[in-house]
Scaffold this active site. Structure first.
Site: not given
Ligand SMILES: [Fe+2]
Ligand SMILES: [Fe+2]
Length: 270
Positions: A8, A39, A67-68, A150, A175, A177
């Site tokens: 990410d 994302e 998801n982002h 993710h 995801h 991080h």
């Molecule tokens: Fe992320």
């Molecule tokens: Fe995410």
């Protein structure tokens, strides 16, 4: 072929680290292909076209989402026009795609983006989707298959490895991080639960720490923000593939102060 994977990328500090260091990493590590996760690339939420172009120009070949993915409205058109992925297990009819196939050094490489189930939007079962797509790719004779899983839950990522380790080349997590120290090559599949963020390393998952602290103290909502100034990090998993199997894998960390380290080298399990 040697592949670099950047987890990410969070906001301007993350993009600045990619701009500053990726070309040199491509050369020193002999990378043939670089994947990055977009994302959180634009101020922590989604990806703008301007920032996508910036990251491709910096040396990324394809970017995966999560998801982002949908946080910036312009992404819908970009998913068609640019080498971008969104998780493959969104229902039929959702814009974009979760698999792209590239020619790298005369060999085909499939990059797949899958999203987990726990604490994620309601999408199709990631395990059923993964089995289906991997079977299709293998039936088409594609031996190099690289997956960005993710997901929030470590167990889902680990289970995907156990399910697919003899069929795919690499499964790397994104995801959370937060980078994990379990890099391994298991039956020829490189795996790490999470590569960790590229961005501010001295706050909370790349975001200004004041907002999450306030949220946790009060229970009230607050809008996450990326700090303007911070100590940053670039984290990359490097995987060398031979005939579809992972032969070597290691993790590099580059710090904004200028130093870098090989943080982990994968243990090879039968
Ligand atoms: Fe992320
Ligand atoms: Fe995410």
């Amino acid at each position: 072929m040697k592949i670099g994977f950047i987890g990410d990328i969070v906001g301007r500090p993350g993009r600045a680290m990619v701009r500053k260091h990726l070309q040199e990493l491509r050369e020193t590590e002999g990378l043939d292909f670089v994947i990055g996760n977009y994302e959180n690339a634009s101020h922590g939420f989604g990806l703008t076209e301007k920032n996508a172009q910036e990251l491709f120009k910096a040396g990324i070949d394809v970017m995966t989402g999560g998801n982002h993915t949908w946080d910036k409205k312009e992404i819908k058109g970009m998913l068609e026009s640019l080498p971008l992925l969104r998780p493959v297990n969104y229902p039929e009819g959702v814009p974009g795609r979760g698999v792209r196939i590239f020619e790298v050094g005369g060999e085909r490489l499939a990059v797949v983006n899958i999203m987990g189930h726990f604490a994620m939007p309601m999408v199709d079962n990631p395990f059923i989707a993964a089995n289906r797509i991997v079977d299709v790719l293998r039936s088409e004779g594609i031996g190099h298959i690289f997956i960005d899983m993710h997901a929030e839950a470590t167990s889902e990522k680990r289970a995907l490895l156990m399910m697919l380790r003899e069929k795919v080349s690499a499964i790397v997590g994104t995801h959370t991080h937060v980078g994990t120290d379990d890099l391994v090559i298991d039956k020829g599949c490189a795996y790490v639960t999470d590569v960790g963020l590229t961005g501010c390393r001295d706050n909370v998952i790349g975001m200004d720490a004041r907002v999450p602290i306030e949220r946790f103290l009060t229970g009230l909502p607050g809008r996450f923000d990326v700090p303007d100034k911070c100590k940053a990090i670039l984290q990359m998993a490097v995987v060398r593939l031979e005939k579809g199997r992972a032969a070597d894998a290691y993790k590099i960390r580059v710090y904004s102060e200028g130093d870098r380290e090989i943080a982990l080298r994968a243990r090879i399990e039968d």
